[in-house]
Enzyme design. Structure first.
Site, short mmCIF file in Angstrom:
data_model
loop_
_atom_site.label_atom_id
_atom_site.label_comp_id
_atom_site.label_asym_id
_atom_site.label_seq_id
_atom_site.Cartn_x
_atom_site.Cartn_y
_atom_site.Cartn_z
CE LYS A 30 51.53 48.38 -8.82
NZ LYS A 30 50.20 48.44 -7.95
CB SER B 199 59.81 43.64 -7.25
OG SER B 199 59.71 44.17 -8.49
N1 PMP Z 1 57.19 45.48 -8.22
C1 PMP Z 1 57.44 46.67 -8.44
C2 PMP Z 1 58.64 47.30 -9.09
C3 PMP Z 1 56.20 47.77 -8.10
O1 PMP Z 1 56.37 48.85 -8.34
C4 PMP Z 1 55.17 47.01 -7.62
C5 PMP Z 1 54.00 47.92 -7.27
N2 PMP Z 1 54.11 48.40 -5.77
C6 PMP Z 1 54.87 45.55 -7.52
C7 PMP Z 1 56.02 44.80 -7.86
C8 PMP Z 1 54.01 44.96 -6.63
O2 PMP Z 1 52.79 44.91 -7.36
P1 PMP Z 1 51.37 45.27 -6.73
O3 PMP Z 1 51.31 46.58 -6.18
O4 PMP Z 1 50.33 44.90 -7.83
O5 PMP Z 1 51.07 43.96 -5.59
#
Ligand code: PMP
Length: 304
Positions: free
Chosen positions: A42, A265
């Site tokens: 991010k 994630s």
């Molecule tokens: N993994 C993590 C740890 C995140 O903080 C995010 C952002 N919310 C994502 C995946 C997914 O990214 P996006 O919001 O672009 O779908």
């Protein structure tokens, strides 16, 4: 080479081939986004949101208050980007998200406002908009609907992956979806160049993309309460729904076997990539994203 600002250190993360047995002799390449200076994917979005706001006059350096609903990583990315322009930042975060992420936002000078966990990201968004109404000239980038969100990845992460691959083939792209910006933007860039490309969005159980019912999950950063608007014009071949248990077990495996200290994630992305490899042709190349690191989840017992 000498760099002159932390902002110059964002992006150009390594694409690492994992050394583990993948079904059908395929390989999984992971973009290590935890190596960004704010510790996540991010940071890329924070830069684009703040720079664009300044370019179009919505943000006045030294003056405009930035207010954003966030699970944490976007907040860190925005706080980092805002420093260079001396902008006050208020981040609205549902209480459940990790203490470390909230501490990092504060360390970068942002004010953190908690909303009830039960109200979800929609509750945090409503609170951010309410606060903005009370502060004249405040600016809410609102990552959940801002078209700059996928564009940030379409213009940085996607082209980087193509450059990293060089002449190597690409069969599939697998990425988690929170706002959906990473998946949609990166997939668009890759789909424009690589045909055919099999694209897979990843969600935890408790997210609604595969038609499941919404409920709490431990996997942090991915999962949606509503279908992201960014998915309207991008081809998604499949959604993989991964259990918390499988994601956290992959997180431990990645640490022990690969030396990769990544968040849940990333664990979910690995599990999904392995499942996709089972159905793809032999010797496929799968690119996935590891969005952040495990050190921001130690208080939540990520390795317990
Ligand atoms: N993994 C993590 C740890 C995140 O903080 C995010 C952002 N919310 C994502 C995946 C997914 O990214 P996006 O919001 O672009 O779908």
């Amino acid at each position: 080479m000498i760099f002159h600002s932390v902002n110059e250190l964002i992006g150009h993360t390594p694409l690492l081939e994992l050394s583990l047995p993948v079904p059908n002799g395929s390989r999984i390449l992971a973009k290590l986004e935890y190596l960004n200076p704010g510790g996540s994917i991010k940071d890329r979005l924070g830069q684009v949101l703040i720079k664009h706001g300044i370019m179009n006059g919505a943000i006045i350096p030294g003056k405009t208050t930035i207010i954003e609903p966030t699970a944490g990583n976007t907040g860190i990315g925005i706080a980092l980007a805002a420093l260079q322009y001396n902008l006050p930042v208020k981040l609205v975060v549902p209480a459940k998200f990790s203490a470390e992420k909230q501490a990092l936002m504060r360390a970068l000078g942002a004010e953190v406002i908690n909303t009830p966990t039960k109200a979800g990201m929609q509750g945090a968004t409503a609170k951010a908009l309410e606060l903005a109404n009370k502060i004249p000239g405040a600016y809410v980038p609102n990552q959940f609907v801002n078209p700059l969100n996928p564009i940030a990845y379409q213009r940085t992460l996607g082209p980087e992956i193509l450059a990293d691959l060089g002449a190597e083939p690409l069969t599939a792209f697998v990425a988690g979806a929170g706002t959906g910006g990473t998946f949609a933007g990166t997939a668009k860039t890759l789909q424009a160049v690589v045909t055919p490309l099999y694209t897979v969005a990843v969600e935890p159980e408790g997210s609604i993309l595969n038609g499941g019912s919404e409920h709490p999950h431990r996997t942090e950063g991915i999962g949606v309460e509503a279908i992201p608007p960014f998915f309207a014009d991008v081809k998604i071949d499949e959604v993989q729904t991964i259990s918390d248990q499988a994601a956290f077990s992959a997180v431990k495996q990645l640490a022990r076997e690969q030396g990769l200290l990544v968040g849940s994630s990333s664990g979910a992305a690995l599990v999904a990539s392995m499942k996709v490899a089972e159905k793809l042709p032999a010797n496929s190349t799968i690119v996935t994203i590891f969005p952040d690191g495990s050190d921001r989840y130690l208080s939540e017992g990520i390795y317990d």
